[in-house]
Enzyme design. Sequence first.
Site, mmCIF file in Angstrom:
data_model
loop_
_atom_site.group_PDB
_atom_site.id
_atom_site.type_symbol
_atom_site.label_atom_id
_atom_site.label_comp_id
_atom_site.label_asym_id
_atom_site.label_seq_id
_atom_site.Cartn_x
_atom_site.Cartn_y
_atom_site.Cartn_z
ATOM 1 N NE ARG A 180 -3.548 -2.497 0.107
ATOM 2 C CZ ARG A 180 -3.153 -3.495 -0.718
ATOM 3 N NH1 ARG A 180 -2.181 -3.318 -1.579
ATOM 4 N NH2 ARG A 180 -3.768 -4.648 -0.687
ATOM 5 C CB CYS A 232 -8.646 -2.979 5.089
ATOM 6 S SG CYS A 232 -9.436 -4.527 4.662
ATOM 7 C CD GLU A 303 -5.110 -0.782 3.315
ATOM 8 O OE1 GLU A 303 -4.886 -1.847 3.912
ATOM 9 O OE2 GLU A 303 -5.752 -0.725 2.250
#
Length: 308
Positions: A180, A232, A303
């Site tokens: 990410r 998420c 995240e």
Amino acid sequence: MRIDSKKWLASILGNAVRFDEPMSRHTSFRVGGPAEVFAAPESLETLISLVKGCEERELSYTVIGGGSNLLVKDAGIPGIVIVLKKCLSEISFREDQQAGIIVKAQAGASLSALCMKAVKQGFAGMNFALGIPGTVGGGIMMNAGTALGSMENVLESVTVLRPGGKIEEIQRKEMIFAYRKFGCKAGFKPALIMEGCFRLCPGDPEKLKKEADEILETRRKRQPIEFPSAGCFFKNPENGQAAGKLIELAGLKGTRIGGAEISQKHANFIINRDRASSADILALMELIRETVSKRFNVELETEVKIIG
Ligand SMILES: Cc1cc2nc3c(=O)[nH]c(=O)nc-3n(C[C@H](O)[C@H](O)[C@H](O)COP(=O)(O)OP(=O)(O)OC[C@H]3O[C@@H](n4cnc5c(N)ncnc54)[C@H](O)[C@@H]3O)c2cc1C
């Protein structure tokens, strides 16, 4: 912001600028206080003038995509928020013997439009990203992905806008990818991604469509997409455990603070259950971190990007 700066912004952007614009209107979480300035330039020329002018006047700016990975604090965002949906939204395909199939997608285009167009044309490689909300630019910046793959697998080059309005192309060998995360070996953080080129390969349109339907159906079953969220919330820890599993094992599913709740369907999703504030979500985030740290000695990293 000084009045002359506001006047300058209104003069170059016209109706494409708003002051004190609630960010709850521009994030998938549906929370967030006002952006001091919210700019949606309608042409590339205006975008370049805006960025150059901000640098000359020392005004800070933040480029966002679809706001699907953001938690904007209740106090809002100082400075200028720039969105590219109106000025950089094209997707084109090029197929030749030497280069193969190259898709050029501008940063403000929707990632799902890119995936669906590829399926329709019978080009394989983008199905991993089906169902990920947001824009191409946000997807590149986040190295967005799933268990099926990530942007890293298909990205060939990225065009960025550099200080002074210089447009620069970064080739694959110059890129750095992590979980990410996207960056360039040259060391600078690309503040404004303009477009990406993706390398795909020939596929069978019918097979790709069937696969796409299955992927989207699985996501619908597993994710609480009926509630606002940013997907998420935490990254999976490096030891290979799933953040959602740890949150579930800590007994936190369904825990609520104010209007924010840990989803019963997927414990790594914090959902805006009922008119949550950003503070509710941040408090729930802290509770999860503390509980998981105490129970499993694992420090969860977000995240979701927290801004403001
Ligand atoms: C229901 C749901 C499911 C999700 N599922 C997934 C998933 O399966 N996999 C996954 O990886 N993510 C998932 N996400 C998270 C999110 O959709 C992705 O991270 C997405 O790629 C973010 O794109 P965006 O355009 O919304 O970016 P934003 O959230 O607007 O921005 C993300 C970051 O990128 C920066 N940025 C955006 N555009 C640019 C640009 N043009 N130039 C420079 N910087 C830029 C922003 O400043 C910010 O730091 C999900 C989110 C939701 C709500």
